[in-house]
Design a protein around this motif. Structure first.
Motif, PDB file in Angstrom:
ATOM      1  N   MET A 187       0.880  -1.005   0.023  1.00 31.44           N
ATOM      2  CA  MET A 187       0.013   0.052   0.041  1.00 31.44           C
ATOM      3  C   MET A 187       0.815   1.327   0.060  1.00 31.44           C
ATOM      4  O   MET A 187       1.930   1.253   0.598  1.00 31.44           O
ATOM      5  N   VAL A 188       0.184   2.463  -0.723  1.00 32.26           N
ATOM      6  CA  VAL A 188       1.141   3.582  -0.642  1.00 32.26           C
ATOM      7  C   VAL A 188       0.633   4.432   0.529  1.00 32.26           C
ATOM      8  O   VAL A 188      -0.697   4.600   0.316  1.00 32.26           O
ATOM      9  N   LYS A 189       1.394   4.818   1.622  1.00 28.15           N
ATOM     10  CA  LYS A 189       1.003   5.560   2.603  1.00 28.15           C
ATOM     11  C   LYS A 189       0.317   6.894   2.220  1.00 28.15           C
ATOM     12  O   LYS A 189       0.895   7.690   1.350  1.00 28.15           O
ATOM     13  N   GLY A 190      -0.968   7.083   2.606  1.00 28.98           N
ATOM     14  CA  GLY A 190      -1.569   8.544   2.460  1.00 28.98           C
ATOM     15  C   GLY A 190      -2.518   8.419   1.403  1.00 28.98           C
ATOM     16  O   GLY A 190      -3.428   9.367   1.138  1.00 28.98           O
ATOM     17  N   THR A 191      -2.322   7.581   0.224  1.00 26.53           N
ATOM     18  CA  THR A 191      -2.938   7.877  -1.007  1.00 26.53           C
ATOM     19  C   THR A 191      -3.694   6.449  -1.236  1.00 26.53           C
ATOM     20  O   THR A 191      -4.597   6.581  -2.181  1.00 26.53           O
ATOM     21  N   SER A 192      -3.550   5.286  -0.770  1.00 27.87           N
ATOM     22  CA  SER A 192      -4.334   4.329  -1.157  1.00 27.87           C
ATOM     23  C   SER A 192      -4.956   3.744   0.286  1.00 27.87           C
ATOM     24  O   SER A 192      -4.666   3.899   1.407  1.00 27.87           O
ATOM     25  N   GLN A 193      -6.123   3.122   0.124  1.00 23.30           N
ATOM     26  CA  GLN A 193      -7.099   2.494   0.967  1.00 23.30           C
ATOM     27  C   GLN A 193      -7.606   1.288   0.519  1.00 23.30           C
ATOM     28  O   GLN A 193      -7.907   1.009  -0.873  1.00 23.30           O
ATOM     29  N   VAL A 194      -7.886   0.421   1.399  1.00 20.27           N
ATOM     30  CA  VAL A 194      -8.416  -0.913   1.145  1.00 20.27           C
ATOM     31  C   VAL A 194      -9.434  -1.211   2.113  1.00 20.27           C
ATOM     32  O   VAL A 194      -9.382  -1.181   3.297  1.00 20.27           O
ATOM     33  N   PHE A 195     -10.634  -1.639   1.387  1.00 21.59           N
ATOM     34  CA  PHE A 195     -11.878  -1.993   2.465  1.00 21.59           C
ATOM     35  C   PHE A 195     -13.030  -2.546   1.570  1.00 21.59           C
ATOM     36  O   PHE A 195     -12.934  -2.583   0.337  1.00 21.59           O
ATOM     37  N   LEU A 215     -10.686   3.981   8.243  1.00 20.14           N
ATOM     38  CA  LEU A 215     -11.476   2.671   7.464  1.00 20.14           C
ATOM     39  C   LEU A 215     -10.371   1.751   7.036  1.00 20.14           C
ATOM     40  O   LEU A 215     -10.358   0.570   7.362  1.00 20.14           O
ATOM     41  N   GLY A 216      -9.511   2.129   6.449  1.00 22.22           N
ATOM     42  CA  GLY A 216      -8.739   1.154   5.538  1.00 22.22           C
ATOM     43  C   GLY A 216      -7.231   1.653   5.025  1.00 22.22           C
ATOM     44  O   GLY A 216      -7.084   1.340   4.045  1.00 22.22           O
ATOM     45  N   GLY A 217      -6.756   2.500   5.629  1.00 27.87           N
ATOM     46  CA  GLY A 217      -5.540   3.141   5.204  1.00 27.87           C
ATOM     47  C   GLY A 217      -4.379   2.325   5.486  1.00 27.87           C
ATOM     48  O   GLY A 217      -4.320   1.076   6.244  1.00 27.87           O
ATOM     49  N   SER A 218      -3.133   2.670   5.166  1.00 27.18           N
ATOM     50  CA  SER A 218      -1.927   1.535   5.287  1.00 27.18           C
ATOM     51  C   SER A 218      -1.603   1.198   6.831  1.00 27.18           C
ATOM     52  O   SER A 218      -1.280   0.368   7.035  1.00 27.18           O
ATOM     53  N   LYS A 219      -1.761   2.364   7.544  1.00 26.98           N
ATOM     54  CA  LYS A 219      -1.614   2.064   9.169  1.00 26.98           C
ATOM     55  C   LYS A 219      -2.521   0.839   9.338  1.00 26.98           C
ATOM     56  O   LYS A 219      -2.060  -0.018  10.224  1.00 26.98           O
ATOM     57  N   ILE A 220      -3.699   0.813   9.165  1.00 24.10           N
ATOM     58  CA  ILE A 220      -4.682  -0.173   9.462  1.00 24.10           C
ATOM     59  C   ILE A 220      -4.279  -1.571   8.766  1.00 24.10           C
ATOM     60  O   ILE A 220      -4.151  -2.597   9.719  1.00 24.10           O
ATOM     61  N   HIS A 221      -4.084  -1.786   7.640  1.00 29.33           N
ATOM     62  CA  HIS A 221      -3.876  -2.907   7.157  1.00 29.33           C
ATOM     63  C   HIS A 221      -2.391  -3.531   6.934  1.00 29.33           C
ATOM     64  O   HIS A 221      -2.532  -4.622   6.856  1.00 29.33           O
ATOM     65  N   THR A 222      -1.459  -2.732   7.063  1.00 30.71           N
ATOM     66  CA  THR A 222      -0.074  -3.385   7.289  1.00 30.71           C
ATOM     67  C   THR A 222       0.446  -3.435   8.598  1.00 30.71           C
ATOM     68  O   THR A 222       1.677  -4.281   8.934  1.00 30.71           O
ATOM     69  N   ARG A 223      -0.266  -2.813   9.602  1.00 35.77           N
ATOM     70  CA  ARG A 223       0.196  -2.899  11.097  1.00 35.77           C
ATOM     71  C   ARG A 223      -0.792  -3.639  11.879  1.00 35.77           C
ATOM     72  O   ARG A 223      -0.549  -4.491  12.808  1.00 35.77           O
ATOM     73  N   GLU A 224      -2.131  -3.622  11.799  1.00 31.20           N
ATOM     74  CA  GLU A 224      -3.130  -4.070  12.663  1.00 31.20           C
ATOM     75  C   GLU A 224      -3.918  -5.204  11.962  1.00 31.20           C
ATOM     76  O   GLU A 224      -3.974  -6.519  12.697  1.00 31.20           O
ATOM     77  N   SER A 225      -4.243  -5.098  10.756  1.00 30.93           N
ATOM     78  CA  SER A 225      -5.087  -6.246  10.508  1.00 30.93           C
ATOM     79  C   SER A 225      -4.460  -7.302   9.657  1.00 30.93           C
ATOM     80  O   SER A 225      -4.812  -8.443   9.601  1.00 30.93           O
TER      81      SER A 225
END
Length: 518
Positions: A187-195, A215-225
């Protein structure tokens, strides 16, 4: 009589396709800090190597004499190109036309690119930026459809060719599936989201107001989910990550992993290795530094760094030959196995086994983490699943026990069946439970009957007795570990093991009996 008129028509339509959704839509894309799909392809592949398919696909309008007036291109750009001279298939979403909506495109086009990759045994790269489904398509089709793409052989593809998913903007619905269902995702930080569904869907369905990043930024999906793998700071960095990832893998499971020239001596010894593990059990160290010293210089490439951080998974090379590498980070949960780190390790084992990369495990495993949160998360089951993944794998495996190896998670040090090749550094200690804490639990009744001063003295006496039994030399005397080695000899030993193991991979080419597990 020539066909120049028709060739001119081909060229005209191709030029229209290059304009994507038009100048205003391209400007909006750039203003949002994102490249267009064609700019991305040019940046990703070797210069001049892209050969497009389906450029003429789209919705055309004609005048009363059947002459072309205009074409709205399909919002998928597909084709073949090369990366470092090796062919890849590309499936790219075009956000400038209907937000790259999966319902607004011609699905046969992007599915063709994916099936072509499998049929021709080449890696697949998805450039994903898609708004997902849209109810507007109902007017066009005059009916709904069951969710599925029967001609999309996704499960089989995951077991045959390397797939890279790059989330380069908002990725909803099918876009989220395409980005995440890959062997390597960025994912590209700040410009991509996945949901699964974007903020409007969440607010309408759940009454929760949330922005795209939360909802679905890089912090959520590369660190938490753990839905996505690595985070890039820019699209250019994401492309470089994709190129480097593929450099360790064969084009398909029918080929050997690629070997490169290496001028790093196989017998290189690093003096620092003999003192990098602290004698004081309470002190930590930088495990990644060990990897940099043991494997070919500059060859360590870490995957899924932000998720399941107590386990470290990497590609690296030994004498130019790619291997998978697993270790732990004692600075995260002491290196203990969490549910997240177990899932990360299981997926990495499957990845290496699928594409025939031998695995080196640098073991410092204190055990499965304990406590209410760990139990609620299912950490024990995660550790069991890692054990099963190891036993089901077939690639050569070598473990180097550098410090600790305890309990259920400790049993993931290597394959128990077969040769089970493993070595230990003199700093290695192992058992079903550490003496620290274990002695106190075993002798709790006796200790609780003593006053505090006597209790501390008796506990020290008990631990002192059992600490002696933890000596790796006692295990070696019974040949329950093949050898204890000088840490400085680790690189030479692993290269020697890989000399023996490399020829075995040729007998394992082809798909596994099970496909890659997500």
């Amino acid at each position: 009589m020539s066909w120049q008129k028709e060739v001119d028509e081909i060229n005209r339509r191709r030029e229209i396709a290059k304009e994507l959704g038009g100048a205003e839509a391209v400007k909006r894309q750039h203003d949002a800090g994102r490249l267009t799909v064609r700019e991305r392809i040019d940046m990703l592949v070797d210069e001049g190597s892209f050969r497009e398919l389906g450029a003429l696909t789209g919705k055309a309008t004609y005048d009363k004499d059947h002459n072309l007036v205009d074409v709205t291109p399909a919002n998928a750009v597909i084709g073949r190109g090369t990366i470092d001279g090796r062919k890849v298939s590309i499936d790219g979403d075009d956000w400038t036309i209907r937000g790259g909506s999966s319902e607004a495109t011609v699905s046969e086009k992007w599915i063709y690119a994916e099936n072509y990759a499998e049929a021709m045994r080449m890696p697949l790269i998805r450039l994903v930026e898609s708004a997902g489904g849209s109810v507007k398509i109902l007017d066009q089709n005059a009916a709904t459809k069951l969710p599925a793409y029967p001609t999309w052989n996704l499960a089989r593809m995951m077991g045959t060719i390397p797939i890279v998913g790059l989330a380069l903007g908002p990725c909803a619905g099918l876009g989220a599936i395409k980005a995440a269902t890959a062997h390597y995702s960025v994912m590209v930080k700040g410009t991509s989201q996945v949901f699964a569904g974007g903020p409007p869907v969440v607010e309408r369905g759940m009454g929760v107001k949330v922005d795209k990043e939360d909802l679905g930024g890089s912090k959520i999906h590369t660190r938490e989910s753990g839905v996505m793998g690595n985070e890039a700071r820019s699209e250019a960095e994401a492309f470089e990550m994709a190129r480097r990832f593929l450099s360790y893998l064969p084009s398909s499971v029918y080929e050997m992993p690629p070997v490169i020239e290496s001028d790093d001596p196989k017998e290189r010894r690093e003096e620092e290795l003999i003192e990098i593990i602290p004698r004081d059990k309470r002190k930590v160290y930088k495990s990644r530094k060990i990897l940099d010293m043991v494997f070919d210089r500059g060859s360590v490439f870490e995957l899924t760094k932000g998720y399941g951080r107590s386990v470290v998974t990497c590609f690296a090379r030994l004498g130019g030959r790619p291997v998978g590498v697993i270790t732990t980070d004692p600075m995260q949960y002491g290196g203990g196995m969490t549910k997240a780190s177990a899932a990360k390790m299981e997926a990495f084992i499957d990845l290496c086994d699928t594409f025939h990369l031998p695995i080196v495990h640098m073991v410092d495993q204190p055990g499965t983490i304990v406590g209410p949160e760990a139990e609620r998360s299912g950490a024990v089951k995660g550790s069991v699943r890692v054990c099963m993944a190891i036993e089901q794998s077939q690639v050569p495996w070598c473990a180097i026990i550098t410090r600790r190896c305890y309990g259920l998670a400790g049993s993931t040090f290597g394959r128990v069946q077969g040769i089970n090749l493993h070595y230990a550094w003199p700093s290695g200690r192992w058992g079903s439970i550490p003496v620290d804490g274990g002695a106190e639990a075993a002798f709790k009744k006796e200790l609780d009957a003593l006053d505090p001063e006597a209790r501390a003295a008796r506990l020290a006496e008990i631990e002192g007795h059992f600490f002696h039994m933890e000596s790796p030399f006692l295990t070696a005397e019974k040949f329950r570990i093949p050898d204890i080695i000088d840490p400085r000899d680790t690189r030479a030993l692993l290269n020697d093991w890989l000399d023996d193991s490399w020829k075995l991979i040729a007998d394992q080419l082809g798909p596994k009996g099970r496909t890659f597990r997500m």
